[in-house]
Motif scaffolding. Sequence first.
Motif, PDB file in Angstrom:
ATOM      1  N   LEU A 356       0.825  -1.197   0.000  1.00 56.91           N
ATOM      2  CA  LEU A 356       0.000   0.000   0.000  1.00 56.91           C
ATOM      3  C   LEU A 356       0.867   1.258   0.000  1.00 56.91           C
ATOM      4  CD1 LEU A 356      -2.927   1.053   0.181  1.00 56.91           C
ATOM      5  CD2 LEU A 356      -2.643   1.124   2.655  1.00 56.91           C
ATOM      6  N   GLN A 357       0.696   2.096  -0.982  1.00 58.83           N
ATOM      7  CA  GLN A 357       1.468   3.336  -1.090  1.00 58.83           C
ATOM      8  C   GLN A 357       0.512   4.518  -0.940  1.00 58.83           C
ATOM      9  OE1 GLN A 357       4.813   3.429  -1.281  1.00 58.83           O
ATOM     10  NE2 GLN A 357       4.786   1.195  -1.178  1.00 58.83           N
ATOM     11  N   LEU A 358       0.317   4.927   0.302  1.00 58.78           N
ATOM     12  CA  LEU A 358      -0.534   6.067   0.593  1.00 58.78           C
ATOM     13  C   LEU A 358       0.219   6.989   1.537  1.00 58.78           C
ATOM     14  CD1 LEU A 358      -4.104   4.578   1.192  1.00 58.78           C
ATOM     15  CD2 LEU A 358      -3.465   6.176  -0.608  1.00 58.78           C
ATOM     16  N   THR A 359       0.118   8.274   1.303  1.00 60.36           N
ATOM     17  CA  THR A 359       0.734   9.234   2.198  1.00 60.36           C
ATOM     18  C   THR A 359      -0.235  10.397   2.411  1.00 60.36           C
ATOM     19  OG1 THR A 359       2.742  10.485   2.665  1.00 60.36           O
ATOM     20  CG2 THR A 359       1.932  10.538   0.384  1.00 60.36           C
ATOM     21  N   TRP A 360       0.186  11.364   3.189  1.00 59.59           N
ATOM     22  CA  TRP A 360      -0.680  12.479   3.532  1.00 59.59           C
ATOM     23  C   TRP A 360      -1.218  13.159   2.273  1.00 59.59           C
ATOM     24  CZ3 TRP A 360       3.096  10.753   6.688  1.00 59.59           C
ATOM     25  CH2 TRP A 360       2.823  10.681   8.056  1.00 59.59           C
ATOM     26  N   HIS A 361      -2.526  13.466   2.318  1.00 56.50           N
ATOM     27  CA  HIS A 361      -3.248  14.220   1.276  1.00 56.50           C
ATOM     28  C   HIS A 361      -3.530  13.413   0.003  1.00 56.50           C
ATOM     29  CE1 HIS A 361      -2.626  17.522   3.936  1.00 56.50           C
ATOM     30  NE2 HIS A 361      -1.319  17.550   3.739  1.00 56.50           N
ATOM     31  N   ASP A 362      -3.182  12.121  -0.010  1.00 56.25           N
ATOM     32  CA  ASP A 362      -3.588  11.278  -1.133  1.00 56.25           C
ATOM     33  C   ASP A 362      -5.084  10.992  -1.051  1.00 56.25           C
ATOM     34  OD1 ASP A 362      -1.053  11.135  -2.116  1.00 56.25           O
ATOM     35  OD2 ASP A 362      -0.656   9.071  -1.474  1.00 56.25           O
ATOM     36  N   ARG A 363      -5.686  10.701  -2.190  1.00 56.55           N
ATOM     37  CA  ARG A 363      -7.059  10.210  -2.208  1.00 56.55           C
ATOM     38  C   ARG A 363      -7.035   8.741  -1.794  1.00 56.55           C
ATOM     39  NH1 ARG A 363     -10.770  13.735  -1.676  1.00 56.55           N
ATOM     40  NH2 ARG A 363     -12.316  12.404  -2.719  1.00 56.55           N
ATOM     41  N   ALA A 364      -7.999   8.341  -1.001  1.00 54.87           N
ATOM     42  CA  ALA A 364      -8.054   6.968  -0.513  1.00 54.87           C
ATOM     43  C   ALA A 364      -9.493   6.477  -0.529  1.00 54.87           C
ATOM     44  CB  ALA A 364      -7.485   6.882   0.900  1.00 54.87           C
ATOM     45  N   PHE A 365      -9.641   5.178  -0.661  1.00 50.81           N
ATOM     46  CA  PHE A 365     -10.950   4.534  -0.680  1.00 50.81           C
ATOM     47  C   PHE A 365     -10.989   3.490   0.429  1.00 50.81           C
ATOM     48  CE2 PHE A 365      -9.867   6.051  -4.829  1.00 50.81           C
ATOM     49  CZ  PHE A 365     -11.034   6.632  -5.311  1.00 50.81           C
ATOM     50  N   VAL A 366     -12.058   3.495   1.199  1.00 48.58           N
ATOM     51  CA  VAL A 366     -12.228   2.504   2.266  1.00 48.58           C
ATOM     52  C   VAL A 366     -13.565   1.799   2.072  1.00 48.58           C
ATOM     53  CG1 VAL A 366     -10.778   3.741   3.917  1.00 48.58           C
ATOM     54  CG2 VAL A 366     -13.224   4.183   3.871  1.00 48.58           C
ATOM     55  N   GLN A 367     -13.618   0.569   2.539  1.00 47.88           N
ATOM     56  CA  GLN A 367     -14.825  -0.241   2.367  1.00 47.88           C
ATOM     57  C   GLN A 367     -14.961  -1.197   3.540  1.00 47.88           C
ATOM     58  OE1 GLN A 367     -14.794  -3.109  -0.865  1.00 47.88           O
ATOM     59  NE2 GLN A 367     -16.946  -2.688  -1.342  1.00 47.88           N
ATOM     60  N   PHE A 368     -16.217  -1.536   3.860  1.00 50.46           N
ATOM     61  CA  PHE A 368     -16.450  -2.509   4.920  1.00 50.46           C
ATOM     62  C   PHE A 368     -17.608  -3.416   4.537  1.00 50.46           C
ATOM     63  CE2 PHE A 368     -18.714   1.397   5.966  1.00 50.46           C
ATOM     64  CZ  PHE A 368     -19.992   0.963   6.281  1.00 50.46           C
ATOM     65  N   ASP A 369     -17.568  -4.643   5.068  1.00 44.14           N
ATOM     66  CA  ASP A 369     -18.626  -5.618   4.805  1.00 44.14           C
ATOM     67  C   ASP A 369     -19.884  -5.262   5.585  1.00 44.14           C
ATOM     68  OD1 ASP A 369     -16.898  -7.061   3.182  1.00 44.14           O
ATOM     69  OD2 ASP A 369     -16.186  -8.304   4.858  1.00 44.14           O
ATOM     70  N   GLU A 370     -21.002  -5.808   5.134  1.00 44.50           N
ATOM     71  CA  GLU A 370     -22.278  -5.488   5.777  1.00 44.50           C
ATOM     72  C   GLU A 370     -22.346  -5.969   7.224  1.00 44.50           C
ATOM     73  OE1 GLU A 370     -25.433  -6.979   3.354  1.00 44.50           O
ATOM     74  OE2 GLU A 370     -25.010  -5.607   1.674  1.00 44.50           O
ATOM     75  N   ASP A 371     -21.633  -7.043   7.534  1.00 40.88           N
ATOM     76  CA  ASP A 371     -21.678  -7.592   8.897  1.00 40.88           C
ATOM     77  C   ASP A 371     -20.417  -7.253   9.708  1.00 40.88           C
ATOM     78  OD1 ASP A 371     -19.884  -9.114   7.508  1.00 40.88           O
ATOM     79  OD2 ASP A 371     -20.755 -11.053   8.066  1.00 40.88           O
ATOM     80  N   ALA A 372     -19.670  -6.234   9.281  1.00 40.06           N
ATOM     81  CA  ALA A 372     -18.411  -5.895   9.948  1.00 40.06           C
ATOM     82  C   ALA A 372     -18.626  -5.150  11.269  1.00 40.06           C
ATOM     83  CB  ALA A 372     -17.534  -5.034   9.028  1.00 40.06           C
ATOM     84  N   GLY A 373     -19.737  -4.472  11.412  1.00 40.04           N
ATOM     85  CA  GLY A 373     -19.974  -3.665  12.596  1.00 40.04           C
ATOM     86  C   GLY A 373     -21.223  -4.081  13.342  1.00 40.04           C
ATOM     87  N   LEU A 374     -21.731  -3.179  14.150  1.00 40.02           N
ATOM     88  CA  LEU A 374     -22.837  -3.482  15.049  1.00 40.02           C
ATOM     89  C   LEU A 374     -23.814  -2.303  15.073  1.00 40.02           C
ATOM     90  CD1 LEU A 374     -23.668  -5.706  17.185  1.00 40.02           C
ATOM     91  CD2 LEU A 374     -22.603  -4.219  18.885  1.00 40.02           C
ATOM     92  N   VAL A 375     -25.099  -2.611  14.948  1.00 38.12           N
ATOM     93  CA  VAL A 375     -26.143  -1.594  15.048  1.00 38.12           C
ATOM     94  C   VAL A 375     -26.555  -1.444  16.499  1.00 38.12           C
ATOM     95  CG1 VAL A 375     -28.491  -0.949  14.402  1.00 38.12           C
ATOM     96  CG2 VAL A 375     -26.977  -2.002  12.707  1.00 38.12           C
ATOM     97  N   LEU A 376     -26.544  -0.225  17.014  1.00 39.80           N
ATOM     98  CA  LEU A 376     -26.952   0.042  18.400  1.00 39.80           C
ATOM     99  C   LEU A 376     -28.122   1.005  18.406  1.00 39.80           C
ATOM    100  CD1 LEU A 376     -23.456   0.530  20.084  1.00 39.80           C
ATOM    101  CD2 LEU A 376     -24.909  -1.505  20.187  1.00 39.80           C
TER     102      LEU A 376
END
Length: 378
Positions: A356-376
């Motif tokens: 992974l080659q990312l540094t400050w001020h680069d554009r970045a994309f993040v993603q998570f699965d539908e069951d990765a977190g928790l609904v409260l």
Amino acid sequence: MKSLGSIRRDFAPWLDQAAVPFIRFEAVTKRFGGFEAVDDLSLSIFEGEFFALLGASGCGKSTLLRMLAGFEAPTSGRIVLDGEDMADIPPYQRPVNMMFQSYALFPHMSVEKNIAFGLKQEGMAKGDIAERVEQVLKLVKLEDFARRRPDQLSGGQRQRVALARSLAKRPKVLLLDEPLGALDKKLREETQFELADLQYQLHTTFIMVTHDQEEAMTLADRIAVMDKGRILQVATPAEIYEAPNSRFVADFVGNVNIFEGKVAAATGDRITIATSAGREIRVASEVPVVAGQAVSYVLRPEKLRISAKPLAGPNVLEGEVWDIAYFGPVTSFHIRLDDGSTVKVAMVNATRQGPLQLTWHDRAFVQFDEDAGLVLTQ
């Protein structure tokens, strides 16, 4: 029913409805003038358990410990230990011992005399004292330091002397008030495992007060998260981390991303949340919700993926790399999204020089699965 995550041993009496708690706090309240330090609190702890009271300063955890030790009396409610109400039992007659953060060792006495002091006060025979001191010195691996004074020991060794002195009287319950707080980080980490192994070997009930989340997670069979004199959740370390029962617990223990919003649609166990930032995320929900209901979606940073290239699929967020922190095993990224909010991502450094080659001020994309977190919902 099983506990979430691995437990230290085949030991989970709290899952057995027939198990009888060793210690019970029953509707306990403690007031100091107009200040309510403990508020109508009930809690059960089992024999042989390593239990942690976790919370910020002023949450009431030390007051709870002091009431069990007999140094403070409840304003109302009662405390029961091994079937006996502690109300009329003075501190010196309770089957508990407390180890303080300061260790409180006598500087002019040797290690063995520090350990023997309480036994002499109880009138134990001289030969029995010598045998008991030898036993606990061996237990904490300080046999070669018996004749030294506290100022001739390292911080970790002084901590073990204090522990040996606390265990010498063979209490039914050992109370630990921030027991490792005076140690440096590396020594503290090493001592945590030593303390856990010792408790397992002795099968003595340990109750520890700490504000250190990592310490509680490492040592305890179960943790009680406290705030403003109340217990918010009691669970195993894995359950506290992976399945917090409230926004407060999720935010207090570890790092977390919290997406606030309302339910836009609900189909089976999948819901769409319209976040307050104006985007929609699709997630799994273990709790029943209805359209229009306000919810929080909590997501640990290590559950997200990050890329310098666009990602396909649901729950993709785009933004700018705002902060990077390298911790050795993990690199932490703070991504400033286009709406101004920030998402935290933790990436494991599985290779010496990751792709992974990312540094400050680069554009970045993040993603998570539908069951990765928790609904409260609270």
